[in-house]
Each structure stands twice: as C-alpha cells, then as structure tokens.
Design a protein around this motif. Structure first.
Motif, PDB file in Angstrom:
ATOM      1  N   GLU A 176      22.200  -7.263  -7.145  1.00  0.00           N
ATOM      2  CA  GLU A 176      21.939  -6.206  -6.166  1.00  0.00           C
ATOM      3  C   GLU A 176      20.512  -5.702  -6.352  1.00  0.00           C
ATOM      4  N   VAL A 177      19.741  -5.746  -5.266  1.00  0.00           N
ATOM      5  CA  VAL A 177      18.363  -5.269  -5.276  1.00  0.00           C
ATOM      6  C   VAL A 177      18.355  -3.829  -4.772  1.00  0.00           C
ATOM      7  N   HIS A 178      17.922  -2.906  -5.614  1.00  0.00           N
ATOM      8  CA  HIS A 178      17.858  -1.506  -5.194  1.00  0.00           C
ATOM      9  C   HIS A 178      16.947  -0.718  -6.133  1.00  0.00           C
ATOM     10  N   ASP A 179      16.262   0.259  -5.587  1.00  0.00           N
ATOM     11  CA  ASP A 179      15.453   1.193  -6.380  1.00  0.00           C
ATOM     12  C   ASP A 179      14.517   0.493  -7.356  1.00  0.00           C
ATOM     13  N   ARG A 180      13.812  -0.546  -6.889  1.00  0.00           N
ATOM     14  CA  ARG A 180      12.784  -1.266  -7.645  1.00  0.00           C
ATOM     15  C   ARG A 180      13.338  -2.159  -8.750  1.00  0.00           C
ATOM     16  N   ILE A 181      14.670  -2.287  -8.835  1.00  0.00           N
ATOM     17  CA  ILE A 181      15.264  -3.116  -9.887  1.00  0.00           C
ATOM     18  C   ILE A 181      16.185  -4.166  -9.277  1.00  0.00           C
ATOM     19  N   PRO A 209       0.795  -1.229   0.000  1.00  0.00           N
ATOM     20  CA  PRO A 209       0.000   0.000   0.000  1.00  0.00           C
ATOM     21  C   PRO A 209       0.831   1.284   0.000  1.00  0.00           C
ATOM     22  N   THR A 210       2.012   1.257   0.624  1.00  0.00           N
ATOM     23  CA  THR A 210       2.807   2.482   0.722  1.00  0.00           C
ATOM     24  C   THR A 210       4.097   2.442  -0.091  1.00  0.00           C
ATOM     25  N   LYS A 211       4.320   1.355  -0.838  1.00  0.00           N
ATOM     26  CA  LYS A 211       5.619   1.243  -1.507  1.00  0.00           C
ATOM     27  C   LYS A 211       5.564   0.288  -2.685  1.00  0.00           C
ATOM     28  N   VAL A 212       6.190   0.707  -3.802  1.00  0.00           N
ATOM     29  CA  VAL A 212       6.416  -0.198  -4.931  1.00  0.00           C
ATOM     30  C   VAL A 212       7.775  -0.855  -4.722  1.00  0.00           C
ATOM     31  N   VAL A 213       7.790  -2.185  -4.621  1.00  0.00           N
ATOM     32  CA  VAL A 213       9.042  -2.903  -4.341  1.00  0.00           C
ATOM     33  C   VAL A 213       9.786  -3.223  -5.631  1.00  0.00           C
ATOM     34  N   GLY A 252      21.568  -6.252  -0.928  1.00  0.00           N
ATOM     35  CA  GLY A 252      20.800  -5.016  -0.996  1.00  0.00           C
ATOM     36  C   GLY A 252      20.435  -4.557   0.395  1.00  0.00           C
ATOM     37  N   ARG A 253      19.939  -3.333   0.486  1.00  0.00           N
ATOM     38  CA  ARG A 253      19.567  -2.789   1.791  1.00  0.00           C
ATOM     39  C   ARG A 253      18.356  -3.518   2.349  1.00  0.00           C
ATOM     40  N   ASN A 254      18.269  -3.566   3.673  1.00  0.00           N
ATOM     41  CA  ASN A 254      17.094  -4.154   4.319  1.00  0.00           C
ATOM     42  C   ASN A 254      15.846  -3.399   3.895  1.00  0.00           C
ATOM     43  N   GLY A 255      14.813  -4.146   3.534  1.00  0.00           N
ATOM     44  CA  GLY A 255      13.557  -3.520   3.130  1.00  0.00           C
ATOM     45  C   GLY A 255      13.422  -3.274   1.652  1.00  0.00           C
ATOM     46  N   ASP A 256      14.486  -3.546   0.870  1.00  0.00           N
ATOM     47  CA  ASP A 256      14.417  -3.296  -0.579  1.00  0.00           C
ATOM     48  C   ASP A 256      13.834  -4.460  -1.363  1.00  0.00           C
ATOM     49  N   GLY A 257      13.582  -5.613  -0.709  1.00  0.00           N
ATOM     50  CA  GLY A 257      12.856  -6.675  -1.385  1.00  0.00           C
ATOM     51  C   GLY A 257      13.616  -7.946  -1.673  1.00  0.00           C
ATOM     52  N   LYS A 258      14.748  -8.197  -1.016  1.00  0.00           N
ATOM     53  CA  LYS A 258      15.542  -9.397  -1.301  1.00  0.00           C
ATOM     54  C   LYS A 258      14.750 -10.675  -1.018  1.00  0.00           C
ATOM     55  N   SER A 259      14.172 -10.750   0.176  1.00  0.00           N
ATOM     56  CA  SER A 259      13.411 -11.951   0.544  1.00  0.00           C
ATOM     57  C   SER A 259      12.153 -12.099  -0.308  1.00  0.00           C
ATOM     58  N   SER A 260      11.525 -10.986  -0.666  1.00  0.00           N
ATOM     59  CA  SER A 260      10.335 -11.035  -1.524  1.00  0.00           C
ATOM     60  C   SER A 260      10.694 -11.569  -2.910  1.00  0.00           C
ATOM     61  N   LEU A 261      11.857 -11.133  -3.424  1.00  0.00           N
ATOM     62  CA  LEU A 261      12.308 -11.628  -4.730  1.00  0.00           C
ATOM     63  C   LEU A 261      12.538 -13.135  -4.672  1.00  0.00           C
ATOM     64  N   LEU A 262      13.215 -13.593  -3.629  1.00  0.00           N
ATOM     65  CA  LEU A 262      13.492 -15.018  -3.483  1.00  0.00           C
ATOM     66  C   LEU A 262      12.180 -15.802  -3.399  1.00  0.00           C
ATOM     67  N   ALA A 263      11.220 -15.279  -2.643  1.00  0.00           N
ATOM     68  CA  ALA A 263       9.941 -15.971  -2.467  1.00  0.00           C
ATOM     69  C   ALA A 263       9.165 -16.052  -3.787  1.00  0.00           C
ATOM     70  N   MET A 264       9.194 -14.994  -4.585  1.00  0.00           N
ATOM     71  CA  MET A 264       8.499 -15.016  -5.885  1.00  0.00           C
ATOM     72  C   MET A 264       9.146 -16.019  -6.832  1.00  0.00           C
ATOM     73  N   LEU A 265      10.475 -16.025  -6.882  1.00  0.00           N
ATOM     74  CA  LEU A 265      11.167 -16.950  -7.781  1.00  0.00           C
ATOM     75  C   LEU A 265      10.964 -18.402  -7.367  1.00  0.00           C
ATOM     76  N   ALA A 266      10.840 -18.641  -6.056  1.00  0.00           N
ATOM     77  CA  ALA A 266      10.668 -20.010  -5.551  1.00  0.00           C
ATOM     78  C   ALA A 266       9.217 -20.455  -5.563  1.00  0.00           C
TER      79      ALA A 266
END
Length: 594
Positions: free
Chosen positions: A195-200, A15-19, A37-51
């Motif tokens: 490297e996960v940063h700035d939505r990329i 709701p408050t952020k595009v990852v 990447g920095r904490n909160g930038d989406g590393k774990s979310s990326l891993l979860a989507m790919l898996a």
C-alpha cells in the motif's frame, strides 16, 4: 528465494509535493506483488523507478546481474504503422514463434478473435491493450511490471491474464508487480500487497482480501486514526467474508480473526427496506421489455428479449464488446426504440445513465467545483426509516474524497477520477429512480470504489450496471444477466457461469470437429438425448417465467412482513439454482448432439 531487485533509500519529489521519502524495498524470486493506494500517491512512479523507467531524486535501485524486466505502461505505445503480427513477434519467422507453446498460448488467449495481419491503426482501445499485453508476454522476463493491465479489457481477457500469470513461472521463480484498481484481479494473482500512502510503502501479506483484514487491524490499533476509512474497510471485509463469490470457499486470511472484526457489522444492504422504498418511489411497474428486438440494417443485435425489471432490482449485465449491451440499456432508458416487440415504462420512472463520457460536466467545464454544487439542491437523503441520512452536496463530495481545497478547482483541472466522482454526484442528485452505470469504475482507486459502493448500498432504486470490473459488479448487484447471441440470458451462477458459457461457445467449433471424427450416438441414445434436451428447454422456460412472476409478487406482498419476504426471496433463490443445474445439463447434452 533468490534476490532479483532491491531499492534503497528512494526519494522522489515534485516542486509542490514529496512523493516518497527514503523507502527501501526488495523483490525476490516467486514474489507476486499488487500495488494499491489513492490516485496521486505515487503507485505508477514507484513501478517506473523499480523498472528502471524513472530516476529517483535520491537513493538507488539495484538488480541481480542479467535480470530481465518487462514493462506494460498505461500509455498506448503501439506503432500504428505495424500489423498485429509485427507488433507481437516482430520479424521472427513463423516456424520459430509457432513452435513455442507459450507464444501460441498468449496469441490464442488474447488475440484469437483478431486478424493476425490486420493493421494496429484500426483497432479499438481494448484490442490495442490486448496486443500490447501479448507483445510483452511472449518474451522471456524475470520480472514483469504491469501498470493498470486490466484497463479496457473485458471479463474474459482479465480472467485469461490472471490464469496466465499464475502458471507463467514455477512457484519460486520469476516475479511480477502490478498496479491495478481491479480488486478481483489482485485477490486472484497476488500473494503480497504493497500500500502506497503518506510517502511510504507498507507491505501486507496476501491478496486484496487479506490486505483489507490487516488494514482493519492496523486501524483498530491506531484507535481513531482514519475513522471513516476504517468503517468502509470493515464493511467491505464483511462482504468479502459473508458472500463474496469465489472467496468463501478459499479464504486467504484468518477466518476467526475476520469473524471477530465483523460480528457487529450489519449486512451491507438492507434489501427489504430498500425494496420497500423503491416500490414507494416507483410503483409496481418499472420497465418491461416484451419480446423486444433491435435490428440495424441487416444486422440483428437483439431479438426476443423478455425482461421485466422490478423496483429495487440490482442487476449486472455481461457480454463481449459489440454483443448489444449498450443497445439493451438504450431500450431501458428510452434512447433506442425497438424494431420488434415493445417496451413498456411505468408512469413514475425517471432513468439516468452514468455514461463512459463526461456528458454531465460539459456545461460546467470551466466552473469551480464550489460553483457547481452551489446550484444543486441543499439536501439529499440516503437510506430509509431510522437509517435515513440527510447529506448536503458538500458532505457528499467529502464522502467521495474531495478536500476543501479542491472545491475551488475548475472542473477541467480535476483528475480523471475526481471528474468521474463529480459526474456520479450530479447524476445522483438529480434523483432518478432507475440508475444505469456504464463502466463506472474507470479512473477510480480502490478506496474511492469502496466509497462509491457504500453510497450505492443506501441508494433506493433500480440499479443496472455494465462493468468489466468483476469485483464491483458482484459487490453492488444481486444478480447478473448476459447478452449472448442476441438474447438476454439469466446467470444464476454469476460471472463464473458466464465464463463457462463463453468458453463452451468458443470451443464449439473444435468440439464439432472432434465429434465428426468419432462415432455418433446410436439411434436410441440420440433420440433419448434429443428428447431430454427438448424437455430441459421447456423446463428452463417454465422456471424462468415462475421466477419472473415470483419477483413481481414481491411487490404485491406486505413490505412490513420481513419474514414473509425473506421466505419468498429464499424460494426465488432455490428456483434460480434449479435453472442453473438444468442449464448445465442442457449444455452437456447439446455438446454431445452437436
């Protein structure tokens, strides 16, 4: 190489952020990928989507037919109702799993010290992590996704996991993705870094060291972009090239390019200046442990510990869980009294400990960060002489990654990493001259670890660190010791020497059995070996005492005589190398005599 998995146009938002905004990636056979990447930038979310554990809000993930994906989550998912055996191999009969070489290797590598039929409910956090890893690794997978696999693991388990992943598949088979803040682990096992940063997601060739080089090059081409981040990365690159253990012999990036980038970067620490300032703040005496021992009931934890801590000393402490590291630090801080021997403290010594708990934040849990720092002194000086830098608490917070918006956030609502950084700031601003860090890297991303290392580089005092993060330990300390068998043992060869000693210790029973089955040394050879062992023990003790005396002589030496100090430090280094060589010979002979 064959294609295993593809992600096309992935979009994820809250709701408050595009990852992520329309990212496209692919995983091939043979890929060994680290995600940073920095904490909160989406590393774990990326891993979860790919898996396949998380559905993206847009785009899709496709897999080759029959591809098997195994996942290690950050969360503890073990069932407390099961035993270790049931958690790892389920209901598979013993004759089946025991006949599988990989299963035996995983169990031996991760669970050898645990009772096979013990209930999971009674295990510690580190033991549970090892059981979860073992349960994953005994299975056949085409892709393994690991989310912070080194959390709660000690140096030995991390080293074993790295070796396992490197030999698990053939070079062009299988694949893994790993999210981790453990930079040694990234460099050891990964051939590509995302490297996960700035939505990329930005890909780089090689492990952590190569990623740092390429990131510096990227930042240079972008001129003033992220100037502070660039300076930290260049400083870290300088350390990686100039003396990082286990890297100088096998660099994973272009040496010429690296040398050009760091030619104007000074040494990461001005050791002579820091030593001089430490002496002025501490005097000659810091803390001396003199034949100190600690016994709890019938259990002897430490015995005959002789450790004279010098002003400005930066020491890392290694040891298995339960070896006595915390007890040793308790003796230094005064929290624990010795049951034998004594502890002598200098009159000006002020010890502060950064614990694994968040003790410093208890009283300000409900306060906004702005209120917390408003009660602190207005200025804090880092460094010495012309390099001294005066920073306000607010500037220190910014240096540690806090944004202005976060100053209004209550401490209780900060992330784990933010709370950890605020805790460190409060400890530093208390101006101790002896700082003890107990597992300080928990919940911190690689950029924040680099920022904290940079801060500690200019901290003028005695630093003692206990950490399973090998990179951090080697980066911020100048020497390492180990607590083994109740004794404190110097490690001239650093972490590698500790791992060799632990391996020899664990293999001693097998070696003894093998020795019993072979002819013993004849009388003359046995006596000669015993004589040499005794001589080596006397020599090692004499050299160790000489090293201690030499370190204390540094304090008496004219601190403005840089050349003289450098010569003395060089002589100490030579003595430490001689100790290591004698210890290795002692170990060889001892194995023959056992």
């Amino acid at each position: 190489m064959a294609h295993l998995l593809g992600a096309e146009g992935l979009h994820l938002e809250y709701p408050t952020k595009v990852v992520f905004d329309s990212i496209t990636l692919g995983i091939e056979e043979g890929d060994r990928i680290g995600i940073v990447g920095r904490n909160g930038d989406g590393k774990s979310s990326l891993l979860a989507m790919l898996a396949g554990r998380k559905e993206p809000d847009g785009g899709r993930v496709t897999m080759r037919a029959g591809t098997r994906v195994g996942v290690l989550d950050q969360a503890d998912t073990l069932d407390d109702a099961l035993t270790i055996a049931q958690s790892v191999v389920g209901d598979v009969p013993e004759y089946e799993w025991a006949g599988d070489a990989r299963v035996r290797d995983v169990i031996q590598g991760l669970l050898a010290d645990l009772a096979w039929d013990a209930p999971v409910a009674g295990l510690s956090g580190g033991q549970r992590r090892r059981v979860a890893l073992a349960a994953l690794l005994v299975e056949d997978w085409d892709i393994i996704a690991l989310d912070e696999p080194t959390n709660h693991l000690d140096v030995e388990a991390i080293t074993w996991l790295a070796g396992h992943l490197k030999k698990r598949w053939a070079a062009n088979a299988g694949a893994f993705l790993v999210v981790t803040h453990d930079r040694w682990f990234l460099d050891e096992v990964c051939t590509e870094t995302w490297e996960v940063h700035d939505r990329i997601v930005e890909p780089f060739e090689g492990g952590y060291a190569a990623y740092i080089l390429q990131r510096v090059e990227r930042d240079r081409m972008a001129a003033a972009t992220e100037a502070k981040r660039q300076n930290l990365a260049r400083k870290e690159l300088a350390w990686l090239r100039r003396g990082a253990p286990a890297r100088t012999s096998k660099p994973k990036f272009r040496i010429d390019a690296a040398n050009v980038l760091i030619e104007d970067v000074p040494e990461i620490r001005d050791k002579v200046s820091l030593q001089s300032l430490a002496v002025s703040r501490l005097g000659k005496d810091v803390v001396d442990l003199l034949d100190a021992g600690v016994t709890y009931g019938d259990r002897e934890v430490l015995r005959d510990v002789e450790w004279r801590i010098a002003p400005g000393e930066r020491t890392g402490i290694l040891g298995v869980n339960g070896a006595g590291k915390s007890t040793l630090l308790g003796l230094v801080s005064g929290a624990i009294e010795p049951t034998s021997g004594r502890v002598k403290r200098g009159k000006t010594v002020q010890v502060r400990t950064l614990t694994q708990r968040l003790d410093e934040l208890t009283d300000v849990w409900n306060d906004p960060v702005r209120v917390v720092i408003s009660s602190l002194r207005t200025e804090y000086t880092f460094g010495n002489g012309s390099k001294a830098q005066a920073l306000t608490p607010g500037q220190l917070l910014e240096r540690l990654g806090f944004s202005s918006a976060q100053l209004s956030t209550p401490v209780k609502d900060l992330s784990g990493g933010q709370q950890r950084r605020l805790q460190l700031l409060l400890v530093l601003l208390d101006q101790p001259n002896v700082l003890i860090l107990d597992e300080p890297t928990n919940d911190l991303d690689t950029d924040m670890l680099a920022a904290i290392e940079d801060l500690l580089d200019s901290w003028p005092g005695t630093l003692l660190v206990v950490s399973h993060d090998r990179y951090f330990l080697e980066r911020v300390t100048d020497q390492q010791y180990a607590v083994m068998g109740g004794h404190l043992r110097h490690l001239p060869g650093g972490v590698d020497e500790y791992l060799r000693l632990r391996s020899a210790e664990q293999n001693a029973p097998a070696a003894a059995s093998a020795a019993a089955a072979t002819p013993r040394l004849d009388g003359a050879a046995l006596r000669a070996a015993q004589k040499e062992v005794a001589a080596l023990e006397r020599k090692i003790q004499k050299l160790t005492q000489q090293i201690d005396r030499s370190k204390h002589a540094l304090v008496e030496h004219d601190q403005s005589d840089y050349e003289g100090l450098a010569e003395k430090m060089k002589a100490i280094s030579a003595l430490e190398t001689e100790v290591e060589e004698n210890e290795m010979r002692w170990l060889e002979l001892s194995e023959q005599l056992d």
